[in-house]
Design a protein around this motif. Structure first.
Motif, PDB file in Angstrom:
ATOM      1  N   PHE A   6      15.105   1.589   6.363  1.00 22.64           N
ATOM      2  CA  PHE A   6      14.339   2.789   6.703  1.00 22.64           C
ATOM      3  C   PHE A   6      14.478   3.818   5.583  1.00 22.64           C
ATOM      4  CE2 PHE A   6      18.516   3.185   8.729  1.00 22.64           C
ATOM      5  CZ  PHE A   6      18.936   4.421   8.287  1.00 22.64           C
ATOM      6  N   GLY A   7      13.420   4.526   5.320  1.00 21.94           N
ATOM      7  CA  GLY A   7      13.387   5.503   4.229  1.00 21.94           C
ATOM      8  C   GLY A   7      12.797   4.953   2.946  1.00 21.94           C
ATOM      9  N   PHE A   8      12.662   3.627   2.863  1.00 21.98           N
ATOM     10  CA  PHE A   8      12.171   3.027   1.620  1.00 21.98           C
ATOM     11  C   PHE A   8      10.726   3.423   1.338  1.00 21.98           C
ATOM     12  CE2 PHE A   8      10.117  -0.498  -0.681  1.00 21.98           C
ATOM     13  CZ  PHE A   8      10.874  -0.486  -1.833  1.00 21.98           C
ATOM     14  N   ALA A   9       9.872   3.344   2.344  1.00 21.78           N
ATOM     15  CA  ALA A   9       8.460   3.684   2.138  1.00 21.78           C
ATOM     16  C   ALA A   9       8.304   5.150   1.726  1.00 21.78           C
ATOM     17  CB  ALA A   9       7.658   3.402   3.414  1.00 21.78           C
ATOM     18  N   THR A  10       9.102   6.027   2.321  1.00 23.82           N
ATOM     19  CA  THR A  10       9.049   7.449   1.959  1.00 23.82           C
ATOM     20  C   THR A  10       9.495   7.649   0.521  1.00 23.82           C
ATOM     21  OG1 THR A  10       9.517   8.064   4.255  1.00 23.82           O
ATOM     22  CG2 THR A  10       9.853   9.754   2.579  1.00 23.82           C
ATOM     23  N   ALA A  11      10.579   6.978   0.132  1.00 18.93           N
ATOM     24  CA  ALA A  11      11.094   7.125  -1.228  1.00 18.93           C
ATOM     25  C   ALA A  11      10.084   6.656  -2.265  1.00 18.93           C
ATOM     26  CB  ALA A  11      12.399   6.347  -1.379  1.00 18.93           C
ATOM     27  N   VAL A  12       9.437   5.526  -2.010  1.00 15.74           N
ATOM     28  CA  VAL A  12       8.443   5.012  -2.954  1.00 15.74           C
ATOM     29  C   VAL A  12       7.252   5.955  -3.033  1.00 15.74           C
ATOM     30  CG1 VAL A  12       6.803   3.141  -3.394  1.00 15.74           C
ATOM     31  CG2 VAL A  12       9.144   2.614  -2.716  1.00 15.74           C
ATOM     32  N   GLY A  13       6.810   6.463  -1.885  1.00 17.07           N
ATOM     33  CA  GLY A  13       5.677   7.382  -1.885  1.00 17.07           C
ATOM     34  C   GLY A  13       5.961   8.656  -2.659  1.00 17.07           C
ATOM     35  N   GLU A  14       7.159   9.221  -2.464  1.00 17.87           N
ATOM     36  CA  GLU A  14       7.518  10.438  -3.183  1.00 17.87           C
ATOM     37  C   GLU A  14       7.728  10.161  -4.668  1.00 17.87           C
ATOM     38  OE1 GLU A  14       7.434  13.508  -2.011  1.00 17.87           O
ATOM     39  OE2 GLU A  14       6.742  12.666  -0.107  1.00 17.87           O
ATOM     40  N   ALA A  15       8.296   9.006  -4.994  1.00 18.35           N
ATOM     41  CA  ALA A  15       8.482   8.647  -6.403  1.00 18.35           C
ATOM     42  C   ALA A  15       7.134   8.547  -7.110  1.00 18.35           C
ATOM     43  CB  ALA A  15       9.238   7.319  -6.512  1.00 18.35           C
ATOM     44  N   ARG A  16       6.138   8.075  -6.401  1.00 15.80           N
ATOM     45  CA  ARG A  16       4.795   7.953  -6.992  1.00 15.80           C
ATOM     46  C   ARG A  16       4.255   9.319  -7.422  1.00 15.80           C
ATOM     47  NH1 ARG A  16      -0.630   6.953  -4.283  1.00 15.80           N
ATOM     48  NH2 ARG A  16      -1.906   5.899  -5.840  1.00 15.80           N
ATOM     49  N   HIS A  17       4.576  10.348  -6.650  1.00 12.73           N
ATOM     50  CA  HIS A  17       4.147  11.701  -7.055  1.00 12.73           C
ATOM     51  C   HIS A  17       4.782  12.090  -8.388  1.00 12.73           C
ATOM     52  CE1 HIS A  17       2.163  12.078  -3.305  1.00 12.73           C
ATOM     53  NE2 HIS A  17       3.229  12.344  -2.572  1.00 12.73           N
ATOM     54  N   ALA A  18       6.065  11.746  -8.569  1.00 11.11           N
ATOM     55  CA  ALA A  18       6.755  12.056  -9.823  1.00 11.11           C
ATOM     56  C   ALA A  18       6.124  11.295 -10.985  1.00 11.11           C
ATOM     57  CB  ALA A  18       8.238  11.721  -9.707  1.00 11.11           C
ATOM     58  N   LEU A  19       5.719  10.045 -10.749  1.00 14.86           N
ATOM     59  CA  LEU A  19       5.094   9.260 -11.807  1.00 14.86           C
ATOM     60  C   LEU A  19       3.724   9.836 -12.178  1.00 14.86           C
ATOM     61  CD1 LEU A  19       5.949   5.593 -10.770  1.00 14.86           C
ATOM     62  CD2 LEU A  19       7.279   7.250 -12.079  1.00 14.86           C
ATOM     63  N   ARG A  20       3.004  10.308 -11.191  1.00 16.12           N
ATOM     64  CA  ARG A  20       1.707  10.921 -11.489  1.00 16.12           C
ATOM     65  C   ARG A  20       1.896  12.171 -12.351  1.00 16.12           C
ATOM     66  NH1 ARG A  20       0.081  11.786  -6.572  1.00 16.12           N
ATOM     67  NH2 ARG A  20      -0.888   9.744  -6.339  1.00 16.12           N
ATOM     68  N   ALA A  21       2.927  12.961 -12.029  1.00 17.46           N
ATOM     69  CA  ALA A  21       3.210  14.153 -12.826  1.00 17.46           C
ATOM     70  C   ALA A  21       3.630  13.781 -14.241  1.00 17.46           C
ATOM     71  CB  ALA A  21       4.294  14.992 -12.148  1.00 17.46           C
ATOM     72  N   ALA A  22       4.450  12.734 -14.361  1.00 16.22           N
ATOM     73  CA  ALA A  22       4.895  12.295 -15.687  1.00 16.22           C
ATOM     74  C   ALA A  22       3.716  11.828 -16.531  1.00 16.22           C
ATOM     75  CB  ALA A  22       5.917  11.165 -15.547  1.00 16.22           C
ATOM     76  N   HIS A  23       2.771  11.149 -15.912  1.00 11.43           N
ATOM     77  CA  HIS A  23       1.592  10.686 -16.642  1.00 11.43           C
ATOM     78  C   HIS A  23       0.756  11.866 -17.115  1.00 11.43           C
ATOM     79  CE1 HIS A  23      -2.580   8.832 -16.809  1.00 11.43           C
ATOM     80  NE2 HIS A  23      -1.899   8.154 -17.695  1.00 11.43           N
ATOM     81  N   ALA A  24       0.594  12.868 -16.255  1.00 11.51           N
ATOM     82  CA  ALA A  24      -0.164  14.054 -16.648  1.00 11.51           C
ATOM     83  C   ALA A  24       0.502  14.770 -17.815  1.00 11.51           C
ATOM     84  CB  ALA A  24      -0.311  14.999 -15.452  1.00 11.51           C
TER      85      ALA A  24
END
Length: 228
Positions: A6-24
Motif C-alpha cells: 500500500f502506498g506504492f501507487a501514490t508514490a509513483v503518481g507523485e514521483a511522476r509530478h517531479a519528473l514532469r517538473a525536471a523535464h520542464a
C-alpha cells in the motif's frame, strides 16, 4: 509473496509530478539536465515505474543494476552524447543506486535501527556530471530535485485508499477466524494470508531479465548495464 504494498501507487503518481517538473527545467535551458532522486534504498520499483509512467526520462538508475560512470558506455559519456544530440536530458536515480561509486562506501555500515547507511547518490551524480561536462567544454545547467519527503507526506490516492480498505477488511476477517502471525496481501488478483516469516524471508527486487526492466530500457533507450 505480495504483488504490491500500500502506498506504492501514490508514490509513483507523485514521483511522476517531479519528473514532469525536471523535464520542464531541463528543456528550459540549453543543455539542461533534470536530475531526480527517488525513494528506493534496495529496490528500484518506484524509479522504474515512475519512468514508465513518464515519457520524458532518458536514464533510470536502480540499485539492482551496476552503472559504470566512465568509458564509452558509461553514464557520463551517455549523458554528454544525449546533450550534444538533443540538448536536454532527464536522469532518475533511486537513492540506493550507485553506492559503490561513493567514497568511503561500506555496505556493512548501519544506523541505530540496523539499516544500511547510504551516501547521497544524487549530490554525487550532480557533481560528477558537472565535472565531466565542464572538462569536455560543454556548457550546461543541472537542476537537482529530491522530492522524497514531499512524496511521503501525500495522502493516499484513490487506488491506494481503496486497496488499504480491502486490506483492513480482510485483516478483520482473518482475525475473526482465529488466524494470527500473518499479513494480508494480494497475489494474482486475490487477497491472501501471508505468514510473516515468509513475507520477510527475502526482499522483492527488480529482475533485469523480466518485463518491467526491459520496458524501462525500451522507454529510455539507455544501455542494458550489468545487473548488480
Amino acid at each position: 509473496w505480495i504483488d504490491r504494498s500500500f502506498g506504492f501507487a501514490t508514490a509513483v503518481g507523485e514521483a511522476r509530478h517531479a519528473l514532469r517538473a525536471a523535464h520542464a527545467e531541463a528543456k528550459g535551458a540549453w543543455n539542461g539536465i533534470g536530475l531526480v532522486k527517488l525513494m528506493g534504498r534496495h529496490s528500484g520499483f518506484i524509479a522504474a515505474h515512475a519512468t514508465l509512467a513518464s515519457s520524458d526520462v532518458n536514464f533510470c538508475l536502480v540499485p539492482e543494476v551496476d552503472v559504470p560512470l566512465d568509458g564509452d558506455h558509461g553514464l557520463l559519456e551517455r549523458v554528454e552524447a544525449r546533450l550534444r544530440d538533443r540538448h536536454h536530458a532527464v536522469v532518475v536515480v533511486a537513492e540506493g543506486a550507485g553506492q559503490e561509486h561513493l567514497e568511503g562506501h561500506d555496505p556493512q555500515r548501519v544506523d541505530a535501527s540496523g539499516n544500511r547507511r547510504l551516501g547521497d547518490i544524487g549530490v554525487f551524480l550532480k557533481r560528477r556530471l558537472g565535472d565531466h561536462l565542464t572538462r569536455v567544454d560543454l556548457s550546461h545547467t543541472i537542476k537537482y530535485i529530491d522530492p522524497s519527503y514531499s512524496i511521503r507526506s501525500q495522502p493516499a490516492n484513490a487506488i491506494d485508499a481503496e486497496y488499504c480498505m480491502a486490506l483492513a477488511q480482510h485483516a478483520v476477517h482473518a482475525a475473526m477466524s482465529g488466524r494470527t502471525n500473518l499479513v494480508v496481501g494480494s497475489w494474482n488478483g486475490h487477497y491472501t494470508h501471508v505468514p510473516i516469516p515468509l513475507a520477510v524471508s527475502e526482499r522483492k527486487t527488480l529482475r533485469a531479465a523480466r518485463d518491467t526492466w526491459q520496458r524501462v530500457l525500451e522507454a529510455t533507450g539507455q544501455p542494458a548495464w550489468a545487473t548488480a
